[in-house]
Write a protein that holds these residues in place. Structure first.
Motif, short mmCIF file in Angstrom:
data_model
loop_
_atom_site.label_atom_id
_atom_site.label_comp_id
_atom_site.label_asym_id
_atom_site.label_seq_id
_atom_site.Cartn_x
_atom_site.Cartn_y
_atom_site.Cartn_z
N ARG A 183 0.83 -1.22 0.00
CA ARG A 183 0.00 0.00 0.00
C ARG A 183 0.86 1.25 0.00
O ARG A 183 0.59 2.19 -0.74
CB ARG A 183 -0.95 -0.01 1.19
N GLU A 184 1.87 1.27 0.84
CA GLU A 184 2.74 2.45 0.89
C GLU A 184 3.53 2.60 -0.41
O GLU A 184 3.71 3.70 -0.91
CB GLU A 184 3.67 2.40 2.09
N MET A 185 3.99 1.48 -0.96
CA MET A 185 4.69 1.53 -2.24
C MET A 185 3.79 2.12 -3.32
O MET A 185 4.22 2.98 -4.10
CB MET A 185 5.15 0.13 -2.66
N LEU A 186 2.54 1.66 -3.36
CA LEU A 186 1.61 2.19 -4.35
C LEU A 186 1.36 3.67 -4.14
O LEU A 186 1.27 4.43 -5.11
CB LEU A 186 0.29 1.41 -4.31
N ASN A 187 1.27 4.11 -2.90
CA ASN A 187 1.08 5.53 -2.61
C ASN A 187 2.26 6.35 -3.12
O ASN A 187 2.07 7.39 -3.77
CB ASN A 187 0.89 5.77 -1.11
N VAL A 188 3.47 5.89 -2.86
CA VAL A 188 4.68 6.62 -3.31
C VAL A 188 4.76 6.61 -4.83
O VAL A 188 5.01 7.66 -5.45
CB VAL A 188 5.95 6.01 -2.67
N LEU A 189 4.56 5.47 -5.44
CA LEU A 189 4.61 5.39 -6.90
C LEU A 189 3.57 6.32 -7.53
O LEU A 189 3.85 7.01 -8.51
CB LEU A 189 4.39 3.95 -7.37
N GLY A 190 2.38 6.34 -6.94
CA GLY A 190 1.32 7.21 -7.46
C GLY A 190 1.67 8.68 -7.34
O GLY A 190 1.42 9.46 -8.27
N ARG A 191 2.23 9.08 -6.20
CA ARG A 191 2.61 10.49 -6.02
C ARG A 191 3.62 10.93 -7.07
O ARG A 191 3.61 12.07 -7.51
CB ARG A 191 3.20 10.71 -4.62
N ARG A 232 5.27 3.93 -12.82
CA ARG A 232 4.66 2.61 -12.96
C ARG A 232 5.71 1.55 -12.68
O ARG A 232 6.89 1.74 -12.94
CB ARG A 232 4.09 2.41 -14.37
N SER A 233 5.25 0.42 -12.18
CA SER A 233 6.16 -0.65 -11.77
C SER A 233 5.60 -2.00 -12.19
O SER A 233 4.44 -2.10 -12.57
CB SER A 233 6.32 -0.59 -10.25
N THR A 234 6.43 -3.01 -12.09
CA THR A 234 5.99 -4.39 -12.26
C THR A 234 6.06 -5.07 -10.90
O THR A 234 7.10 -5.04 -10.24
CB THR A 234 6.88 -5.14 -13.27
N PHE A 235 4.95 -5.67 -10.50
CA PHE A 235 4.88 -6.41 -9.25
C PHE A 235 4.81 -7.89 -9.57
O PHE A 235 3.87 -8.35 -10.21
CB PHE A 235 3.62 -6.01 -8.46
N PHE A 236 5.82 -8.63 -9.14
CA PHE A 236 5.82 -10.08 -9.27
C PHE A 236 5.20 -10.65 -8.01
O PHE A 236 5.78 -10.53 -6.93
CB PHE A 236 7.24 -10.61 -9.49
N VAL A 237 4.01 -11.20 -8.15
CA VAL A 237 3.21 -11.59 -6.99
C VAL A 237 3.15 -13.10 -6.81
O VAL A 237 3.23 -13.86 -7.77
CB VAL A 237 1.78 -11.01 -7.09
N VAL A 238 2.99 -13.50 -5.58
CA VAL A 238 2.84 -14.91 -5.21
C VAL A 238 1.34 -15.22 -5.16
O VAL A 238 0.58 -14.51 -4.50
CB VAL A 238 3.51 -15.18 -3.84
N GLY A 239 0.94 -16.26 -5.87
CA GLY A 239 -0.48 -16.57 -6.00
C GLY A 239 -1.22 -16.75 -4.69
O GLY A 239 -2.36 -16.30 -4.55
N SER A 240 -0.61 -17.39 -3.71
CA SER A 240 -1.29 -17.58 -2.43
C SER A 240 -1.56 -16.24 -1.75
O SER A 240 -2.59 -16.08 -1.08
CB SER A 240 -0.48 -18.50 -1.51
N MET A 241 -0.69 -15.27 -1.95
CA MET A 241 -0.90 -13.93 -1.39
C MET A 241 -1.96 -13.17 -2.19
O MET A 241 -2.73 -12.39 -1.62
CB MET A 241 0.41 -13.14 -1.36
N VAL A 242 -2.00 -13.41 -3.48
CA VAL A 242 -3.04 -12.79 -4.32
C VAL A 242 -4.41 -13.25 -3.83
O VAL A 242 -5.34 -12.44 -3.73
CB VAL A 242 -2.84 -13.14 -5.81
N GLU A 243 -4.54 -14.54 -3.53
CA GLU A 243 -5.81 -15.05 -3.02
C GLU A 243 -6.21 -14.37 -1.71
O GLU A 243 -7.39 -14.15 -1.46
CB GLU A 243 -5.74 -16.56 -2.83
N GLN A 244 -5.24 -14.05 -0.89
CA GLN A 244 -5.52 -13.40 0.39
C GLN A 244 -5.84 -11.91 0.24
O GLN A 244 -6.54 -11.35 1.07
CB GLN A 244 -4.34 -13.56 1.34
#
Length: 98
Positions: free
Chosen positions: A8-16, A20-32
């Protein structure tokens, strides 16, 4: 990740800074945290596959690797309706099978 307390904080900083960035996400965390992954995409970031459960893939058999990647792709699709076309192996470790 995505880990909400960090992402969330990363997205806030990137937005300010309109970055744009690439987020490599772990599927089990995506489900959560599907809302967080949708936010990433809605704000123009790339979301990509980093496996479902974050194992070191080198040395695993091909079918096990395919299952890890397919489950992560499914989690991303279920959360966002989008397909991914990028992958980064956990630990940046890979072999010819990966």
């Amino acid at each position: 990740g995505p880990r909400p307390e960090i992402a969330r904080e990363m997205l806030n900083v990137l937005g300010r800074h309109r970055v744009r960035s690439t987020f490599f996400v772990v599927g089990s965390m995506v489900e959560q945290h599907p809302k967080l992954v949708r936010r990433m995409m809605n704000e123009g970031h790339e979301v990509a596959n980093h496996s479902f459960s974050h194992p070191r893939l080198h040395g695993m058999d091909e079918e096990a690797i395919r299952v890890e990647l397919a489950r992560c792709d499914r989690a991303i699709f279920d959360a966002t309706g989008a397909r991914t076309n990028l992958f980064r192996p956990p630990g940046m470790r890979y072999d010819d099978t990966v």
